[in-house]
Enzyme design. Structure first.
Site: not given
Length: 316
Positions: A29, A31-32, A156, A181
Site C-alpha cells: 500500500n 513506498g517500494i 536492505s 532495523y
C-alpha cells in the site's frame, strides 16, 4: 557465471506478460511495495496487496486501477506483528495457488524506546523477520500448488554493514533503532537464502531469492497522490543525490525482476547495478557474511522456536 548471461537484456519498462499469475505483495500500500504492485499489475498479473491498514490499502488499489487499464488488484488485511492472525489472513486470499509472494512490508523505528509486537517480540525483528518467516509457512501450500512459485524477500543495503547477534536477536541488551532495523533486514536475507537451500533439499518446486532496493529516497520518487506526494522543493533539493541513489519506483525493480524474469534462480541476490545503490537490477555476488550457512541455520532454528512453526514444512 551470471544467471542472466544468455538472457536478453532486461527492460524495466517492457516487462514480460504475467496474465494468469497471482502475486502477493506485503506492504503493497505504500513506498517500494506500492511500486512493486503497480509494476506487476502493468504486467497483467493479479496482484494482492497485504496491508494492516485497510484504508491505505484501498487508496493504493484505487490508484493502481486508475493508472493501469484493466488492473486486477485487490487487498487483504495482513498484520505481520500478530503471528496468530496470519493463518486467517492467508485463508482470506481465496486463491487455489500463489505464483509468488514478495516479502516487502517492514517497520523502521527512528527513536527509542524499544517496542514489542502482539506476541512479545521486538517490533522490527518480530515484524520484518518473524512475521514473514511465519507467513511463508502458511503460504507454502498455495505456493506449492503453482508450477514454479517464487518467494522474493526484500532486504536492505543497510544490512550489508550489520552482523547478527544470535544471543540477542531481540535487542534486549543494546537496543539502537537503526542497528536493530538493519539486523532485522539482515535476518530476512539470511532467511530467504536458507529457505531456498531447504526447499532444494526437499525437492520443492518453490524457489526463494533475495533482493535489495539500493538507495531509494522519497524525494526522488514520482508522485502518486494520495499514496505519495512529492513537492517541487523536495525534488529540487534531492537532485544532487540522484547521482548516487534513486527513487522508490526504481527501488522496486529488483523485486519485480525476481518475480517475472524466467532466468532468475533461487538462492541469489539481486540489487541495483551501480555500486548496489542505483540503476537497473542485476544479480550480484551474495555478500560474504550472508554466505555463512552456519549463521543462517542457527537463525532458522531460533526462528522456529520463537514462532512454533517451520516455513519449509507444508502445514497439514
Amino acid at each position: 557465471m551470471s544467471s542472466t548471461s544468455s538472457a536478453p537484456p532486461w527492460n524495466v519498462r517492457r516487462l514480460p506478460r504475467a496474465v494468469g499469475s497471482t502475486f502477493l505483495v506485503t506492504g503493497g500500500n505504500a513506498g517500494i511495495g506500492y511500486f512493486i504492485a503497480e509494476q506487476l499489475s502493468e504486467a497483467g498479473a493479479t496482484v494482492v496487496l497485504g496491508s494492516r491498514n485497510p484504508a491505505r490499502a484501498e487508496a493504493a488499489t484505487a490508484l493502481i486501477r486508475a493508472r493501469v487499464a484493466g488492473a486486477r488488484v485487490r487487498s487483504v488485511r495482513l498484520d505481520l506483528a500478530d503471528l496468530g492472525s496470519l493463518r486467517t489472513a492467508v485463508k482470506s486470499l481465496e486463491v487455489e495457488r500463489l505464483d509468488a509472494v514478495v516479502h516487502n512490508a517492514g517497520v523502521a523505528l527512528d527513536d527509542p524506546p524499544r517496542r514489542e509486537t502482539e506476541d512479545g517480540h521486538e517490533l522490527m525483528f518480530g515484524t520484518n523477520h518473524l512475521g514473514h518467516f511465519a507467513l511463508t509457512h502458511w503460504l507454502m501450500p498455495l505456493l506449492s500448488a503453482a508450477p514454479a512459485a517464487r518467494v522474493v524477500t526484500m532486504g536492505s543495503f543497510a544490512a550489508k554493514s550489520e552482523r547478527l547477534d544470535l544471543d540477542d536477536l531481540q535487542s534486549w541488551h543494546d537496543f539502537r533503532p537503526k542497528r536493530t532495523y538493519g539486523r532485522s533486514k539482515l535476518a530476512q536475507m539470511y532467511f530467504g537464502l536458507e529457505l531456498d537451500r531447504r526447499l532444494r533439499a526437499a525437492g520443492s518446486t518453490v524457489m526463494s531469492t533475495v533482493v535489495h532496493p539500493g538507495g531509494a529516497l522519497d524525494s526522488l520518487t514520482p508522485s502518486r497522490p494520495p499514496v505519495h506526494v512529492r513537492t517541487i522543493g523536495a525534488r529540487l533539493g534531492a537532485a544532487p543525490a540522484a547521482l548516487l541513489v534513486q527513487g522508490k519506483h526504481a527501488g522496486a525493480w529488483p523485486a519485480v525482476r525476481a518475480v517475472l524474469d524466467p532466468a532468475v534462480q533461487g538462492g541469489r541476490l539481486w540489487g541495483p547495478r551501480v555500486f548496489g545503490l542505483r540503476g537497473k537490477p542485476r544479480c550480484e555476488p551474495v555478500w560474504n557474511h550472508l554466505a555463512d550457512t552456519s549463521v543462517a541455520a542457527r537463525l532458522w532454528d531460533a526462528s522456529c522456536d520463537l514462532t512454533g512453526i517451520d516455513p519449509a514444512a507444508v502445514p497439514g
